[in-house]
Motif scaffolding. Structure first.
Motif, PDB file in Angstrom:
ATOM      1  N   TYR B  10       0.824  -1.207   0.000  1.00 23.33           N
ATOM      2  CA  TYR B  10       0.000   0.000   0.000  1.00 23.33           C
ATOM      3  C   TYR B  10       0.854   1.251   0.000  1.00 23.33           C
ATOM      4  CZ  TYR B  10      -3.203  -3.504   1.745  1.00 23.33           C
ATOM      5  OH  TYR B  10      -3.937  -4.634   1.913  1.00 23.33           O
ATOM      6  N   ASP B  11       0.457   2.217  -0.783  1.00 21.48           N
ATOM      7  CA  ASP B  11       1.206   3.476  -0.836  1.00 21.48           C
ATOM      8  C   ASP B  11       0.501   4.508   0.057  1.00 21.48           C
ATOM      9  OD1 ASP B  11       2.783   5.608  -1.355  1.00 21.48           O
ATOM     10  OD2 ASP B  11       2.190   5.830  -3.475  1.00 21.48           O
ATOM     11  N   ALA B  15      -1.091   8.166  -0.966  1.00 25.60           N
ATOM     12  CA  ALA B  15      -2.510   8.486  -0.810  1.00 25.60           C
ATOM     13  C   ALA B  15      -2.681   9.785  -0.038  1.00 25.60           C
ATOM     14  CB  ALA B  15      -3.224   7.342  -0.098  1.00 25.60           C
ATOM     15  N   THR B  19      -4.327  13.557  -0.850  1.00 21.75           N
ATOM     16  CA  THR B  19      -5.186  14.316   0.075  1.00 21.75           C
ATOM     17  C   THR B  19      -4.659  15.733   0.257  1.00 21.75           C
ATOM     18  OG1 THR B  19      -5.856  12.331   1.265  1.00 21.75           O
ATOM     19  CG2 THR B  19      -6.050  14.412   2.444  1.00 21.75           C
ATOM     20  N   THR B 166     -12.083  13.581   1.870  1.00 21.35           N
ATOM     21  CA  THR B 166     -12.338  12.138   1.824  1.00 21.35           C
ATOM     22  C   THR B 166     -13.539  11.802   0.951  1.00 21.35           C
ATOM     23  OG1 THR B 166     -13.618  12.397   3.859  1.00 21.35           O
ATOM     24  CG2 THR B 166     -11.339  11.672   4.078  1.00 21.35           C
ATOM     25  N   ALA B 169     -13.307  10.166  -2.466  1.00 20.38           N
ATOM     26  CA  ALA B 169     -13.260   8.711  -2.624  1.00 20.38           C
ATOM     27  C   ALA B 169     -14.485   8.197  -3.354  1.00 20.38           C
ATOM     28  CB  ALA B 169     -13.149   8.045  -1.253  1.00 20.38           C
ATOM     29  N   ALA B 174      -7.921   8.532  -5.758  1.00 20.28           N
ATOM     30  CA  ALA B 174      -7.096   7.671  -4.906  1.00 20.28           C
ATOM     31  C   ALA B 174      -6.462   8.442  -3.758  1.00 20.28           C
ATOM     32  CB  ALA B 174      -6.018   6.978  -5.740  1.00 20.28           C
ATOM     33  N   GLU B 175      -7.309   9.016  -2.884  1.00 24.47           N
ATOM     34  CA  GLU B 175      -6.770   9.724  -1.728  1.00 24.47           C
ATOM     35  C   GLU B 175      -6.829   8.816  -0.508  1.00 24.47           C
ATOM     36  OE1 GLU B 175     -10.069   9.201  -0.605  1.00 24.47           O
ATOM     37  OE2 GLU B 175      -9.466  10.852   0.724  1.00 24.47           O
ATOM     38  N   ALA B 176      -6.516   9.351   0.641  1.00 19.54           N
ATOM     39  CA  ALA B 176      -6.326   8.536   1.835  1.00 19.54           C
ATOM     40  C   ALA B 176      -7.526   7.656   2.186  1.00 19.54           C
ATOM     41  CB  ALA B 176      -5.974   9.452   3.013  1.00 19.54           C
ATOM     42  N   LEU B 179      -7.905   4.545   0.025  1.00 14.59           N
ATOM     43  CA  LEU B 179      -6.910   3.527   0.354  1.00 14.59           C
ATOM     44  C   LEU B 179      -7.278   2.844   1.669  1.00 14.59           C
ATOM     45  CD1 LEU B 179      -4.199   2.198  -0.371  1.00 14.59           C
ATOM     46  CD2 LEU B 179      -3.093   3.922   1.072  1.00 14.59           C
TER      47      LEU B 179
END
Ligand code: ATP
Ligand code: MG
Lengths: 261, 224
Positions: B10-11, B15, B19, B166, B169, B174-176, B179
Motif C-alpha cells: 500500500y502506498d 494516498a 489528500t 475524503t 473517494a 485515490a486519496e487517503a 486507500l
C-alpha cells in the motif's frame, strides 16, 4: 488663536453667482418618516454655514446628502454648478471634492495616522508616494499632531483623532468641508483644540457646512446659522441675529433649552 | 501488527499526498471563490446580491457527496465537461476539487461576511467619503479589518475542508480514505491499526493548520 474675528456677512444677492453648493426642493424619506422637507439651501464659496436644531431634525441627513452618502427622493443638489452624479466613478470623483468629518472620527483602524492621511491621495488622486507623504506630514503638523504620525488611531486621544480626520479630509483639497457634530463625542477639554483647527480653516476661506451645538464657534466663525426642526429649515440668519433675536418660536424654544444650562 | 505499512503493498504516503493536494488546491480555490461570493453579497448591485445569496443558500445546504457526485456524473459523464481532459484519474481529481471549491466557498463567504459585519460602518463611510470606489473600499479598508475577525472561523473551514476531501473517494480519487477502505477489506485483522494510522495522518495534516492560523490570529488581532 482667539481674538481674530471673522467677517460675518450673510451673503448678498450678488454672491448667488458664486454658489458652490445648491440644494433645491430636496425631499427625503426614511420609510414613512419625511426627514428632509422641501429643503432649499445655497452655500456660497468661502461661506461657513452652521446647521443647528433639535435631535432628529435631519441635520446629519442634510449633511450626508451633500456627498450622497444618503440619496434623495426628489429635488436637486449641485456642487460647483453640476448636479451630483448618481453612482460610479463620477460619484467617487465628486466625493473626493467634498471633505467629510464625522462625529465618531472614523479613522481607518488598521492604518497609521500618516497612512490615513496618505490613502486618499495615493488611491484617489494618484499622487506619488513622496508627494503624498510630504503633504500628509505638513497637514498633520498644521493640525498639531505631527508627532503622532506613526501611531495607530486607537493610541490617540479623541481630540487628536478628530484633528487627524480633518487632515485626512484636507489632503484631498476639497472644495467644501462637511462637519457632522465634530466635537460631540469629545471630552470637554478636547473640544477647543478641534474648534481651533476649524476656526483657522474658516479664516483661510474654506467653504464649510458645520452641524454643531457649539455656540461659541457659530458666533465667531459662521457667516450664517441655519436652524432646522422636523426636517424643515425654519430659520436662517446671521449668528448675531439668530442668537440674540430668533424669530421663530421653535428657535426661541430650542435656544432657551440649550443656553440655560 | 503494522506490517501493512512495510509490506510495500500500500502506498499510504502517496494516498496522503493526494489528500494534501486536494486540500491545497481546494483551499486556494475556495478562498478566492468565497471572497468573490462575499463581494457579491455586500455589493451595491442587486443582481449580484441575489445571485450570491441564492448560491450560498442552495450550495451550503446541499450534501457535499451530492455535489462531488454531481460534478462527476453530471459534468463529466453526462455533459462531457472534463476541464482539460486527461485520463479518468486526472478528471476525477479535478472534478473533486471543483466540487470542494463550490461547497467550501460558501463557508468561506459566510465566515468573511460575518467578519465584514464586525467592521463598523463608519469605516466604509469614511472611505467612500474620500472618493474610493466600492472595490477599493472593500479591499483596502473593509476586508483587511474583517480578516482579523475571520482567521478563527476560517481555520475551522480549512480543517473541515481537509477532512471533507475524503468525499473524493466516492468518485474514485485515490486519496487517503479510498486507500483506507481498501486496506480495511484486506487487513481485517489489523482494523484498529489501520484506523489509527489514518486518523493520525489527518491529525498531522490539520494540526499545523490550526497552530499556524492561531499564531496568525494573535499577530493581527485588531486594535481599536
Ligand atoms: N438610516 C436611517 N434609517 C431610518 N431612519 C433614520 C436613518 N437615519 C436617520 N433616521 C431618522 O431620521 C431622523 C433624522 O435623523 P438625523 O440623524 O438626520 O437627525 P439629526 O438632526 O442629525 O439628529 P442628532 O442631533 O440626534 O444627530 C431621525 O428621526 C432618525 O431617527
Ligand atoms: Mg446627527
Amino acid at each position: 488663536m482667539s481674538g481674530v474675528s471673522v467677517t460675518k456677512d450673510v451673503q448678498d444677492a450678488a454672491g448667488a453667482a458664486d454658489d458652490l453648493v445648491v440644494l433645491s426642493n430636496v425631499n427625503k424619506h426614511f420609510g414613512a418618516l419625511h426627514v428632509l422637507q422641501d429643503i432649499d439651501l445655497s452655500i456660497a464659496r468661502g461661506e461657513v454655514v452652521v446647521v443647528i436644531g433639535p435631535s432628529g431634525s435631519g441635520k446629519s441627513t442634510l449633511c450626508r446628502t451633500i456627498n450622497r452618502l444618503e440619496t434623495i427622493d426628489s429635488g436637486t443638489i449641485t456642487l460647483d454648478g453640476s448636479p451630483l452624479p448618481a453612482e460610479g466613478k463620477a460619484l467617487a470623483r465628486l466625493r473626493a471634492d467634498v471633505g467629510m468629518v464625522f462625529q465618531s472620527f472614523n479613522l481607518f483602524a488598521h492604518k497609521t495616522v500618516l497612512e490615513n492621511v496618505m490613502l486618499g491621495q495615493l488611491k484617489v488622486r494618484k499622487t506619488d508616494q513622496k508627494a503624498a507623504r510630504e503633504k500628509a506630514v505638513a497637514l498633520l503638523d498644521r493640525v498639531g499632531v505631527g508627532s503622532q504620525a506613526d501611531k495607530y488611531p486607537a493610541q490617540l486621544s479623541g481630540g487628536q483623532q478628530q484633528r487627524v480626520a480633518i487632515a485626512r479630509a484636507l489632503a484631498m483639497d476639497p472644495k467644501v468641508m462637511l462637519f457632522d457634530e465634530p466635537t460631540s463625542a469629545l471630552d470637554p477639554e478636547m473640544i477647543n483644540e478641534v474648534l481651533e483647527v476649524m476656526q483657522q480653516l474658516a479664516r483661510e476661506g474654506m467653504t464649510m457646512v458645520v452641524v454643531t451645538h457649539e455656540m461659541g464657534f457659530a458666533r465667531s466663525a459662521a457667516n450664517r446659522v441655519v436652524f432646522m426642526a422636523d426636517g424643515k429649515i425654519v430659520e436662517e440668519a446671521t449668528p448675531e441675529q439668530f442668537f440674540s433675536n430668533p424669530r421663530s418660536d421653535r428657535a426661541k424654544d430650542f435656544l432657551s433649552k440649550i443656553l440655560h444650562h | 501488527m503494522f506490517d501493512f505499512l512495510t509490506s510495500g503493498q500500500y502506498d499510504v504516503l502517496g494516498a496522503f499526498w493526494v489528500t494534501v493536494q486536494l486540500t491545497l488546491y481546494s483551499a486556494v480555490g475556495s478562498l478566492i471563490w468565497g471572497l468573490m461570493l462575499a463581494g457579491m453579497r455586500v455589493s451595491p448591485v442587486p443582481l449580484m446580491r441575489t445571485f450570491g445569496t441564492t448560491y450560498v443558500n442552495v450550495v451550503r445546504n446541499t450534501p457535499l457527496t451530492l455535489l462531488v457526485l454531481g460534478c462527476s456524473l453530471g459534468l463529466d459523464q453526462t455533459l462531457g465537461i472534463t476541464l482539460a481532459g486527461g485520463d479518468s484519474k486526472e478528471i476525477g481529481f479535478r472534478l473533486a476539487i471543483l466540487g470542494l471549491i463550490a461547497y467550501t466557498g460558501t463557508f468561506v463567504c459566510e465566515a468573511l461576511r460575518s467578519g465584514i459585519n464586525t467592521v463598523p460602518v463608519g469605516q466604509a463611510e469614511a472611505a467612500r467619503a474620500l472618493g474610493l470606489s466600492f472595490f477599493q473600499v472593500l479591499t483596502l479598508i473593509v476586508l483587511p479589518q474583517a480578516f482579523r475577525a475571520v482567521v478563527g472561523p476560517l481555520t475551522n473551514v480549512l480543517i473541515a475542508l481537509t477532512k471533507n476531501t475524503t468525499v473524493a473517494a466516492t468518485i474514485g480519487v485515490a486519496e487517503a480514505a479510498l486507500l483506507m477502505k481498501e486496506m480495511l477489506e484486506n487487513e481485517a485483522d489489523a482494523l484498529f491499526a489501520v484506523f489509527g494510522v489514518f486518523a493520525l495522518g489527518f491529525v498531522l495534516l490539520t494540526l499545523p493548520t490550526g497552530l499556524l492560523l492561531g499564531w496568525v490570529a494573535k499577530r493581527v488581532a485588531v486594535k481599536r
